[in-house]
Design a protein around this motif. Structure first.
Motif, PDB file in Angstrom:
ATOM      1  N   LYS A  24     -12.060 -26.063 -48.916  1.00 28.16           N
ATOM      2  CA  LYS A  24     -11.773 -25.431 -47.621  1.00 28.16           C
ATOM      3  C   LYS A  24     -12.193 -23.974 -47.629  1.00 28.16           C
ATOM      4  O   LYS A  24     -12.789 -23.469 -46.658  1.00 28.16           O
ATOM      5  CB  LYS A  24     -10.276 -25.555 -47.310  1.00 28.16           C
ATOM      6  N   GLN A  25     -11.908 -23.280 -48.696  1.00 27.92           N
ATOM      7  CA  GLN A  25     -12.282 -21.865 -48.783  1.00 27.92           C
ATOM      8  C   GLN A  25     -13.797 -21.694 -48.813  1.00 27.92           C
ATOM      9  O   GLN A  25     -14.353 -20.746 -48.223  1.00 27.92           O
ATOM     10  CB  GLN A  25     -11.660 -21.245 -50.041  1.00 27.92           C
ATOM     11  N   ALA A  26     -14.500 -22.596 -49.470  1.00 30.49           N
ATOM     12  CA  ALA A  26     -15.968 -22.513 -49.512  1.00 30.49           C
ATOM     13  C   ALA A  26     -16.568 -22.701 -48.120  1.00 30.49           C
ATOM     14  O   ALA A  26     -17.525 -22.008 -47.734  1.00 30.49           O
ATOM     15  CB  ALA A  26     -16.502 -23.567 -50.478  1.00 30.49           C
ATOM     16  N   ALA A  27     -15.992 -23.606 -47.344  1.00 33.58           N
ATOM     17  CA  ALA A  27     -16.484 -23.826 -45.979  1.00 33.58           C
ATOM     18  C   ALA A  27     -16.262 -22.600 -45.118  1.00 33.58           C
ATOM     19  O   ALA A  27     -17.132 -22.196 -44.324  1.00 33.58           O
ATOM     20  CB  ALA A  27     -15.784 -25.051 -45.387  1.00 33.58           C
ATOM     21  N   ILE A  28     -15.086 -21.998 -45.274  1.00 33.71           N
ATOM     22  CA  ILE A  28     -14.790 -20.785 -44.490  1.00 33.71           C
ATOM     23  C   ILE A  28     -15.737 -19.674 -44.883  1.00 33.71           C
ATOM     24  O   ILE A  28     -16.259 -18.930 -44.030  1.00 33.71           O
ATOM     25  CB  ILE A  28     -13.325 -20.369 -44.706  1.00 33.71           C
ATOM     26  N   ASN A  29     -15.982 -19.567 -46.152  1.00 29.63           N
ATOM     27  CA  ASN A  29     -16.886 -18.501 -46.604  1.00 29.63           C
ATOM     28  C   ASN A  29     -18.308 -18.695 -46.055  1.00 29.63           C
ATOM     29  O   ASN A  29     -18.979 -17.735 -45.663  1.00 29.63           O
ATOM     30  CB  ASN A  29     -16.908 -18.438 -48.127  1.00 29.63           C
ATOM     31  N   ARG A  30     -18.766 -19.935 -46.078  1.00 29.72           N
ATOM     32  CA  ARG A  30     -20.108 -20.200 -45.545  1.00 29.72           C
ATOM     33  C   ARG A  30     -20.186 -19.883 -44.047  1.00 29.72           C
ATOM     34  O   ARG A  30     -21.164 -19.314 -43.555  1.00 29.72           O
ATOM     35  CB  ARG A  30     -20.492 -21.662 -45.801  1.00 29.72           C
ATOM     36  N   SER A  31     -19.166 -20.244 -43.310  1.00 35.54           N
ATOM     37  CA  SER A  31     -19.175 -19.970 -41.855  1.00 35.54           C
ATOM     38  C   SER A  31     -19.147 -18.476 -41.591  1.00 35.54           C
ATOM     39  O   SER A  31     -19.872 -17.961 -40.721  1.00 35.54           O
ATOM     40  CB  SER A  31     -17.958 -20.646 -41.208  1.00 35.54           C
ATOM     41  N   THR A  32     -18.331 -17.763 -42.300  1.00 39.96           N
ATOM     42  CA  THR A  32     -18.248 -16.300 -42.127  1.00 39.96           C
ATOM     43  C   THR A  32     -19.566 -15.645 -42.492  1.00 39.96           C
ATOM     44  O   THR A  32     -20.030 -14.706 -41.833  1.00 39.96           O
ATOM     45  CB  THR A  32     -17.112 -15.734 -43.001  1.00 39.96           C
ATOM     46  N   TYR A  33     -20.148 -16.173 -43.561  1.00 39.38           N
ATOM     47  CA  TYR A  33     -21.427 -15.587 -43.995  1.00 39.38           C
ATOM     48  C   TYR A  33     -22.508 -15.785 -42.922  1.00 39.38           C
ATOM     49  O   TYR A  33     -23.298 -14.891 -42.626  1.00 39.38           O
ATOM     50  CB  TYR A  33     -21.856 -16.230 -45.314  1.00 39.38           C
ATOM     51  N   LYS A  34     -22.526 -16.971 -42.344  1.00 35.16           N
ATOM     52  CA  LYS A  34     -23.520 -17.235 -41.303  1.00 35.16           C
ATOM     53  C   LYS A  34     -23.310 -16.330 -40.092  1.00 35.16           C
ATOM     54  O   LYS A  34     -24.255 -15.835 -39.483  1.00 35.16           O
ATOM     55  CB  LYS A  34     -23.454 -18.693 -40.878  1.00 35.16           C
ATOM     56  N   LYS A  35     -22.062 -16.147 -39.755  1.00 31.28           N
ATOM     57  CA  LYS A  35     -21.764 -15.313 -38.583  1.00 31.28           C
ATOM     58  C   LYS A  35     -22.120 -13.858 -38.846  1.00 31.28           C
ATOM     59  O   LYS A  35     -22.559 -13.132 -37.951  1.00 31.28           O
ATOM     60  CB  LYS A  35     -20.291 -15.423 -38.209  1.00 31.28           C
ATOM     61  N   SER A  36     -21.931 -13.403 -40.019  1.00 35.87           N
ATOM     62  CA  SER A  36     -22.198 -11.992 -40.324  1.00 35.87           C
ATOM     63  C   SER A  36     -23.672 -11.733 -40.604  1.00 35.87           C
ATOM     64  O   SER A  36     -24.181 -10.625 -40.394  1.00 35.87           O
ATOM     65  CB  SER A  36     -21.363 -11.544 -41.521  1.00 35.87           C
ATOM     66  N   ILE A  37     -24.401 -12.736 -41.035  1.00 43.44           N
ATOM     67  CA  ILE A  37     -25.792 -12.517 -41.412  1.00 43.44           C
ATOM     68  C   ILE A  37     -26.752 -12.590 -40.230  1.00 43.44           C
ATOM     69  O   ILE A  37     -27.841 -12.013 -40.252  1.00 43.44           O
ATOM     70  CB  ILE A  37     -26.202 -13.536 -42.500  1.00 43.44           C
ATOM     71  N   ALA A  38     -26.403 -13.275 -39.104  1.00 45.14           N
ATOM     72  CA  ALA A  38     -27.323 -13.442 -37.946  1.00 45.14           C
ATOM     73  C   ALA A  38     -27.667 -12.107 -37.275  1.00 45.14           C
ATOM     74  O   ALA A  38     -28.849 -11.806 -37.030  1.00 45.14           O
ATOM     75  CB  ALA A  38     -26.719 -14.428 -36.953  1.00 45.14           C
TER      76      ALA A  38
END
Length: 664
Positions: free
Chosen positions: A632-646
């Motif tokens: 669950k934490q890995a999924a949250i991290n990936r989503s946050t990363y995508k949102k911050s990197i765009a």
């Protein structure tokens, strides 16, 4: 004429008067007074007088309430006396010595053993001028008399009758006829006996009489000494009950001046058939022996062969001896590790190593420096119910709360389990019975191989299915034990073993040896160590049963020996003789801890097992939960990363485009 309960058929035959011989003066009054004095109620009179004199005697006896039967023996020379066989009331026998045919009467009475305590004989000596001693020597020397004979010869001396007591301590044994003045009778004073009281007080000295005694020794020695039977020390092949009887009879030999000629046999009980192996019972039945210098347990059938003396000499009991088994389930419990034994220490050491390894792995995951040292001292502190902390500061990447809770649980569990286990041990050792075989079923279901002492009554039990010698009553378990553990059992050693060899097999384990406690304890006390004594168990096979000294059927010495043994019993000689050869069981000192049965501590170990399962279940749940949280934490991290990197990517592209434009 028929009397109460008697088998004597009375025939009064009055022949024609021929060669009439009258009784001596006052003979009828003397005879009536004598039988009344002896408390005799029934009299058999062998007469050669005419009816007139017989009727005078009958009337005199009737005045004393004495019943009489009369037999004329003047012409009946082939007559065999039909004496009373009723053994509960004394019967008087009056014999007129004036008759010519008294010798056949006396010989037949001797043949049928009618000279005993139950037949009171009064013999009138002849009137040809001979004194009583000559009459006695002429008629009684060749008769089979014994110490219980009750014979009085009355000799008329003008104004009175002189009584002579006639008996023999044992004619078959070679003793001479005894003649003792017994008293007088006069018309004025009646019967006056010089011999008063119980007759054996006046027949105290047996004049070195030699009685034939039979005893039992398992293996007949090449050289036999009577001291072997009375020695209080253990003698191989001689039972304790034989030693007790020998000591009691030795006291009587010293008091009454008689001795034994011993015969040694190998068994107590033997069939009465003439071709049977010699034993105590059949040699007595055949009349070859007078008394047994041993004793035996008696069953009703055997009372047809021998008579017994009471009180019983001692008690006979037998047991199976074995070491308490270490394995197997059944009617006895398994043994567990004995406290403070090597197995306990090695088991504790292995458990400690396992805990140290687990805790070391956990400490490595926490990146704890010196993880092995920390794990070792933590486990040691938990075993000692103490706390341990190395004051190391760990990074916050891994939480140490689980480790702390784990150590807390280990400490609490160790303390509770230790207290519960020790309390169970103490309560069981103080209150519960040892884990031993308690019933015959337990012995049948056990893995123990049965072996027996080679002794007469054991061979009789093995050879006669349906003979319940040990129980004393019908007990199917005896037959079942014989069938399953003896007849059909697979054997690695012979069934019959000497005591020393049998106890040694018990010491090695896997065997149960059957013998008497006295015999077993003599060997056990010399060979067993304390640890083996604490592990020694026994199963009662024969409960204490009375054993009796035996003698010939209708033995003339029965009354004497019963009276003598009762005197010894009243004076404490029985107790003293039994104490000299008492079976003292060597006791466990208690310094060697006794093992706790698994069944007694099963609740503690079962609870411990359930807690282990619960801990494993919690560990699995924690692992699954941890992995789910990681995903669950890995999924949250990936989503946050995508949102911050765009947005950053858009700005980078814009800057690159702008720079390219400027260059152009």
């Amino acid at each position: 004429m028929k009397h109460l309960g008697f088998l004597l058929v009375v025939t009064i035959t009055i022949s024609a008067v021929r060669n009439v011989i009258s009784l001596k003066p006052a003979a009828e009054r003397m005879a009536a007074d004598y039988f009344h004095f002896k408390n005799v109620k029934f009299v058999c009179y062998f007469s050669c007088e005419i009816q007139h004199y017989n009727m005078q005697l009958v009337r005199k006896l009737f005045e004393h309430d004495i019943r009489i039967s009369v037999k004329d023996i003047r012409e009946d020379t082939t007559y065999k006396p039909i004496f009373l066989t009723y053994r509960k009331v004394s019967v008087g026998v009056l014999l007129d010595g004036n008759c010519d045919n008294i010798i056949p009467i006396l010989n037949e009475a001797s043949r049928y053993k009618q000279f005993d305590a139950m037949h009171v004989w009064l013999v009138l000596s002849n009137e040809n001028g001979n004194n009583a001693l000559d009459f006695v020597n002429e008629h009684f020397c060749d008769l089979n008399l014994s110490v219980n004979a009750d014979i009085v010869v009355a000799d008329y001396r003008g104004t009175h009758y002189l009584f002579t007591d006639v008996y023999n301590f044992g004619r078959i044994q070679g003793n001479h006829l005894e003649r003792v003045s017994a008293g007088t009778w006069t018309e004025a004073s009646g019967v006056r006996l010089a011999v008063k009281g119980f007759q054996y007080y006046n027949r105290w000295d047996f004049h070195n009489l030699t009685l034939r005694a039979v005893s039992v020794i398992r293996d007949r020695p090449n050289t036999f000494y009577p001291e072997m039977l009375t020695d209080i020390q253990y003698t191989a092949g001689i039972s304790s009950m034989t030693k007790i009887v020998a000591q009691l009879l030795k006291l009587l030999m010293e008091q009454h001046n008689f001795r034994f000629n011993y015969t040694i046999v190998g068994r107590w009980i033997g069939e009465p058939a003439r071709n049977s192996t010699k034993a105590v019972t059949n040699t007595l039945f055949w009349g070859e022996q007078d008394i047994s210098c041993t004793c035996a347990r008696i069953f009703p059938k055997w009372l047809e062969w021998v008579d017994i003396f009471y009180p019983p000499a001692t008690n006979l009991e037998t047991k199976f001896y074995y070491l308490i088994p270490d394995k197997g389930v059944g009617d006895y419990e398994n043994r567990f590790l004995s406290p403070l034994s090597a197995g306990v220490w090695w088991g504790s050491f292995a458990a400690g190593i396992l805990c140290i390894l687990v805790l070391t792995v956990a400490s490595l995951f926490e990146s704890r420096p010196q993880a092995a040292i920390y794990a070792f001292f933590s486990v040691l502190a938990a075993i000692c119910q103490q706390a341990y902390d190395d004051f190391q500061t760990l990074e916050e990447r891994f939480s140490s709360q689980g480790r702390r809770v784990t150590l807390l649980v280990i400490g609490l569990t160790s303390m509770l389990l230790y207290n519960y286990y020790t309390s169970s041990v103490v309560s069981w050792l103080l209150n519960a019975a040892a884990p031993t075989i308690a019933t015959m079923d337990g012995l049948i279901n056990s893995d123990l191989q049965l072996i027996f002492e080679d002794i007469g009554y054991t061979r009789g039990w093995l050879d006669n299915p349906g003979f319940f010698y040990y129980s004393g009553y019908k007990n199917v378990k005896e037959d079942e034990l014989r069938e399953k553990k003896v007849t059909r059992a697979k054997r690695t050693v012979p069934l019959m073993q000497r005591v020393e060899d049998g106890i040694e097999l018990v010491r090695k384990g896997g065997f149960a040896y059957h013998t008497e406690p006295y015999t077993a304890n003599q060997v056990i006390s010399k060979t067993f160590e304390d640890r083996e004594l604490c592990a020694l168990g026994s199963l009662q096979m024969m409960a204490p049963a009375y054993v009796y000294i035996m003698a010939q059927k209708q033995s003339p010495y029965k009354e004497f020996f019963i009276w003598s043994l009762m005197r010894l019993f009243e004076r404490g000689h029985y107790t003293a003789s039994r104490a000299r050869v008492a079976a003292v069981t060597p006791a466990c000192s208690g310094s060697t801890p006794r093992a706790l049965a698994l069944g007694q501590a099963a609740p503690a170990f079962f609870l411990f097992f359930l807690l282990i399962l619960l801990a494993v279940f919690i560990l699995i749940i924690e692992i699954i939960w941890h992995r789910m949280e990681q995903k669950k934490q890995a999924a949250i991290n990936r989503s946050t990363y995508k949102k911050s990197i765009a947005p950053r990517r858009g700005r980078v592209i814009a800057n690159i485009t702008h720079r390219a434009t400027l260059r152009t």
